[in-house]
Write an enzyme that holds these catalytic residues in place. Structure first.
Site, PDB file in Angstrom:
ATOM      1  N   ASP A 135       0.796  -1.229   0.000  1.00 38.37           N
ATOM      2  CA  ASP A 135       0.000   0.000   0.000  1.00 38.37           C
ATOM      3  C   ASP A 135       0.820   1.267   0.000  1.00 38.37           C
ATOM      4  O   ASP A 135       0.318   2.332  -0.327  1.00 38.37           O
ATOM      5  CB  ASP A 135      -0.802   0.038   1.315  1.00 38.37           C
ATOM      6  CG  ASP A 135      -2.189  -0.510   1.142  1.00 38.37           C
ATOM      7  OD1 ASP A 135      -2.700  -0.488   0.016  1.00 38.37           O
ATOM      8  OD2 ASP A 135      -2.760  -0.951   2.153  1.00 38.37           O
TER       9      ASP A 135
HETATM   10  C1  GLC Z   1      -1.802  -3.803   5.444  1.00 33.43           C
HETATM   11  C2  GLC Z   1      -3.049  -3.748   4.583  1.00 33.43           C
HETATM   12  C3  GLC Z   1      -2.893  -4.651   3.376  1.00 33.43           C
HETATM   13  C4  GLC Z   1      -1.615  -4.375   2.653  1.00 33.43           C
HETATM   14  C5  GLC Z   1      -0.425  -4.458   3.593  1.00 33.43           C
HETATM   15  C6  GLC Z   1       0.882  -4.093   2.932  1.00 33.43           C
HETATM   16  O1  GLC Z   1      -1.698  -5.039   6.045  1.00 33.43           O
HETATM   17  O2  GLC Z   1      -4.188  -4.139   5.321  1.00 33.43           O
HETATM   18  O3  GLC Z   1      -3.995  -4.463   2.517  1.00 33.43           O
HETATM   19  O4  GLC Z   1      -1.490  -5.306   1.613  1.00 33.43           O
HETATM   20  O5  GLC Z   1      -0.642  -3.574   4.675  1.00 33.43           O
HETATM   21  O6  GLC Z   1       0.949  -2.749   2.602  1.00 33.43           O
END
Ligand code: GLC
Length: 803
Positions: free
Chosen positions: A494
């Site tokens: 993210d």
């Molecule tokens: C958090 C989010 C997930 C994402 C991960 C890596 O766990 O909930 O959707 O893939 O971060 O950024």
């Protein structure tokens, strides 16, 4: 230091001191009614929506010694002396002779001894009920005759959880409490916000006569609130003030005189904290749960349902910590995560920003399929409703309204409003469901695509199969300059938010894996033309990744909008990314030589004794062109931290390459149960995977955070059961093809699959990692590694000899 132990027989983790490094919690009930309880009796309870229907005020940011949500006071009277303590330790902090918080399946049981008084308190939400039970048994071990008062206390929040903290004008003016006294001396203390008094009334009640009550925090603590939770002034008096709060900070406190206890005498009192539209309609149920037998029956029902759930898959391996996790705690965490998504934990505070994530819940569904395929299907159906007609997906949705959002991407108007990976997860999840259940009819179910405003734009309906095709076609038609899928706002990571036009090598490999699944599915459905089409997409993507994505010792991770690389030896920060290596192996894109090089690079540059880091070296300063990852110091979270969710993908890749020792090493080094001997660095619960551990670029290397609600639960469970133990559902039947440490002599497992129970014995006489020399099903030799599908209800004995 040790803070407790695994009682595998009771399926509990037993916390033996209240002073854990951070609060260690358990989940009770579900989203419909329930929440979190901590090891010192605190609770955070909601009904239906943690943002808009929260009941109990629990502030995780306050110090651990503070009152949080709920407690229980015991007033002990012996001749002329009297003392007040809480059997939960918090908030009175008295010296205890015994402290146990047994973290169980859907309940916690507190067994404590203070001043010769033993308390055994079981806290749970009966299945399908809007109430939380505290079943309290008090025993006098003092050797003398004593008198005991019991005073349960709850502190309410405004139903709008965020407003409680942002508005100190409206909120206190609207909070009210009212007592409803029954003829038998019992009392129901109600609490509501003025506007909700006809629709949502919280209540606290018990099965003992209430001699007096208090509902105003200021009066309870006394001294203009210079009285404390540790020694509330109101409890210095014989009786509480019987005040019905008309505003202010509302609490519920009920004073019960349990009377005289002779030596060794036990008395039982049951409290209920619930919510109802009206007390009159709730009365019959309230009365029912005042009976000890009813509470016992509800507890048995809860235990039975967990037994049924867990019994679908049980293992016995040579590793005790693995057994603890696989037989109890990991499947429990998978179920909890599936239910709560990322809505409410001590880290994700449920104030309304998140709801359920499309990618998160797709992956979560995969963690429960062995145990509850129907629940998986129900969740997949919801998820498919928030897929858009172009095949991409909305990023998040609120299950109560099914309203969906584009996630954080709305914060940057110049960036794409989709995530490159979201829609591809649903392919992996649906095909996993089909392989588990054999329910191919699901593919024909008609489900609408998401439309924000169905008035303006008529809904389009399509079969589940068409939804999957659209997901493929979205990625196929959204590629960048190198023929690699566009990143969108972000992919699974993210926090890497590159400018529009950037490409993601992770999505490329995820697309490859999704295509492999679709090719297999099309083959199973006899659609050879689609097999050929998807094979050509796959071949093109494989070529693009290998032509442009290889960096010499590993695969790069992104192309930025201008074609520059990220995840390359050319970069000063973020030279190598874990997901950039595991996924090309999972997708079958990496040939043997590249796969080995890439995984060895992970081992050399990213592995630590506490787990595999997500990337290296960490960025050291904010850079808006890279995004969220640069907001963290090096070693934290996605910026070079050990992001646990990505670890099982490396385990899976290692099993694909036949490296059972490495796969298990990676499994074991993040297994929280294996850290139980010394948790002072890790700090978080040893019975649940956290989302992240600080990496070795951070001075607090090894510190875990964000326990419970993490995709780590689902993927570690899958890595261990499907790839290390190798018990993998396929369309044709259950496959057993383990990849284990060479030192293991074997293992056994009981696995229910499509209604039949498989009793699996794996022997490893020649100490190999991988390879099945023979497979015997009910004594008869079967070619290959797949057990043919057995009749519903059958018990099948399976003997696998590795070699
Ligand atoms: C958090 C989010 C997930 C994402 C991960 C890596 O766990 O909930 O959707 O893939 O971060 O950024």
């Amino acid at each position: 230091m040790m803070y407790g132990y695994f009682d595998d027989k009771a399926r509990e983790y037993v916390i033996t001191t209240p002073k854990t490094p951070v609060k260690w919690v358990n989940y009770i009930g579900g989203l419909a009614f329930g929440g979190i309880i901590d090891q010192t009796g605190g609770s955070l309870i909601c009904k239906g929506d943690p943002a808009l229907n929260r009941i109990v005020k629990y502030v995780p940011q306050l110090p651990s010694s503070d009152f949080k949500g709920e407690t229980l006071y015991i007033r002990l009277k012996h001749e002329t002396s009297s003392r007040l303590f809480s059997p939960y330790f918090v908030p009175t902090l008295d010296q205890y002779d015994r402290f146990e918080c047994r973290v169980g399946l859907g309940y916690s049981r507190y067994i404590t001894e203070f001043y010769g008084i033993r308390s055994e308190i079981t806290v749970f939400v009966p299945i399908g009920e809007d109430r939380m039970i505290r079943d309290i048994k008090i025993t006098n071990l003092t050797g003398a005759t004593v008198e005991i008062d019991v005073i349960p206390v709850v502190e309410y929040t405004h139903f709008d959880a965020l407003k409680q903290f942002t508005n100190a004008d409206w909120v206190p003016q609207t909070m009210q409490s009212k007592a409803f006294r029954e003829e038998n001396g019992l009392l129901i203390l109600q609490q509501y916000a003025f506007m909700k008094k006809e629709t949502a009334v919280n209540y606290l009640t018990s099965n003992w006569p209430v001699s007096s009550f208090e509902s105003d925090r200021k009066r309870f603590l006394g001294d203009n609130e210079y009285g404390t939770w540790r020694a509330p002034k109101a409890l210095e008096q014989a009786e509480l003030g019987n005040y019905e709060a008309l505003r202010g900070d509302n609490i519920g406190a009920l004073l019960h005189h349990l009377g005289t206890f002779t030596p060794n005498e036990t008395k039982r009192i049951i409290t209920q904290l619930g919510q109802t539209a009206s007390i009159s309609s709730a009365l019959p149920a309230i009365q029912r749960f005042r009976s000890g037998e009813q509470v016992d029956a509800a507890f048995t029902q809860l235990a039975d349902s967990w037994n049924a759930y867990l019994s679908k898959f049980q293992v016995n391996t040579p590793d005790a910590a693995m057994n603890s996790m696989l037989n109890v705690h990991n499947p429990r965490q998978c179920h909890t995560t599936k239910n709560w998504s990322r809505d409410l934990s001590l880290y994700q505070l449920g104030f309304g920003g998140r709801g359920m994530g499309f990618r998160d819940s797709s992956q979560d569904s995969m963690g429960i399929l062995a145990h509850a395929p129907d629940e998986g299907k129900a969740l997949l159906t919801k998820l498919l409703c928030v897929q858009k007609r172009d095949g991409s997906a909305m990023h998040q949705f609120f299950p109560s309204t099914m309203e969906a959002t584009v996630g954080d991407s709305h914060e940057m108007p110049d960036r794409p409003k989709y995530y490159g990976d979201d829609h591809l997860w649903i392919i992996l999840a649906v095909t996993a469901y089909l392989k588990e259940s054999g329910d191919m009819a699901f593919l024909d179910q008609i489900i609408p695509f998401y439309e924000k405003d169905a008035q303006k734009q008529p809904l389009e309906f399509a079969t589940v199969l068409e939804h999957l095709h659209r997901a493929i076609s979205f990625t196929q038609s959204h590629k960048g300059a190198h023929g690699i899928p566009l990143l969108g706002f972000a992919d699974w990571n993210d926090t890497v938010n590159l400018r529009t036009g950037a490409e993601s090598l992770f999505v490329a490999a995820q697309f490859g894996k999704a295509l492999l699944e679709m090719i297999e599915l099309m083959g199973a459905l006899g659609k050879q033309d689609m097999v050929a089409t998807y094979q050509s997409y796959y071949d093109d993507m494989k070529r693009a990744v290998n032509d442009h994505g290889w960096d010499g010792e590993w695969f790069i991770r992104y192309f930025d909008f201008d074609g520059s690389k990220l995840g390359s030896k050319e970069n000063a920060h973020g030279q190598i990314y874990t997901n950039g290596q595991s996924w090309p192996v999972i997708a079958g894109f990496a040939d043997k030589e590249r796969a080995e090089k890439a995984l060895n690079s992970v081992n050399r540059l990213l592995n630590t004794k506490n787990g595999i880091k997500l990337s290296y070296p960490g960025f050291n300063g904010y850079d808006p062109n890279i995004g969220g990852i640069t907001t963290y110091p090096p070693g934290a979270k996605e910026n070079g931290g050990i992001f646990l969710h990505a670890n099982p993908w490396v385990m899976i890749a290692e099993t694909i390459m036949g490296n059972g020792d490495r796969a298990f090493q990676y499994y074991n080094q993040i297994n929280p149960a294996a850290k139980n001997d010394d948790l002072d660095t890790f700090e978080v619960e040893p019975y649940s995977y956290p989302q992240n551990i600080l990496g070795d670029e951070h001075p607090q290397f090894g510190l875990g955070r964000n326990s419970w609600l993490s995709g780590t639960a689902s993927w570690t469970y899958q890595a261990a059961t499907k790839y290390i133990l190798g018990i993998l559902p396929t369309y044709a039947g259950l496959q057993v093809n383990p990849c284990i440490p060479k030192a293991w002599d074997g293992f056994t497992a009981t696995r229910v699959f499509r209604g039949a129970t498989y009793q699996i014995v794996v022997n490893n006489p020649t100490h190999v990692s991988k390879g099945v020399a023979s497979l015997k099903v009910d004594g008869k030799t079967v070619e290959g590694t797949i057990i043919p599908i057995a009749a519903d209800g059958a018990t099948v004995s399976v003997e696998v000899t590795m070699g």
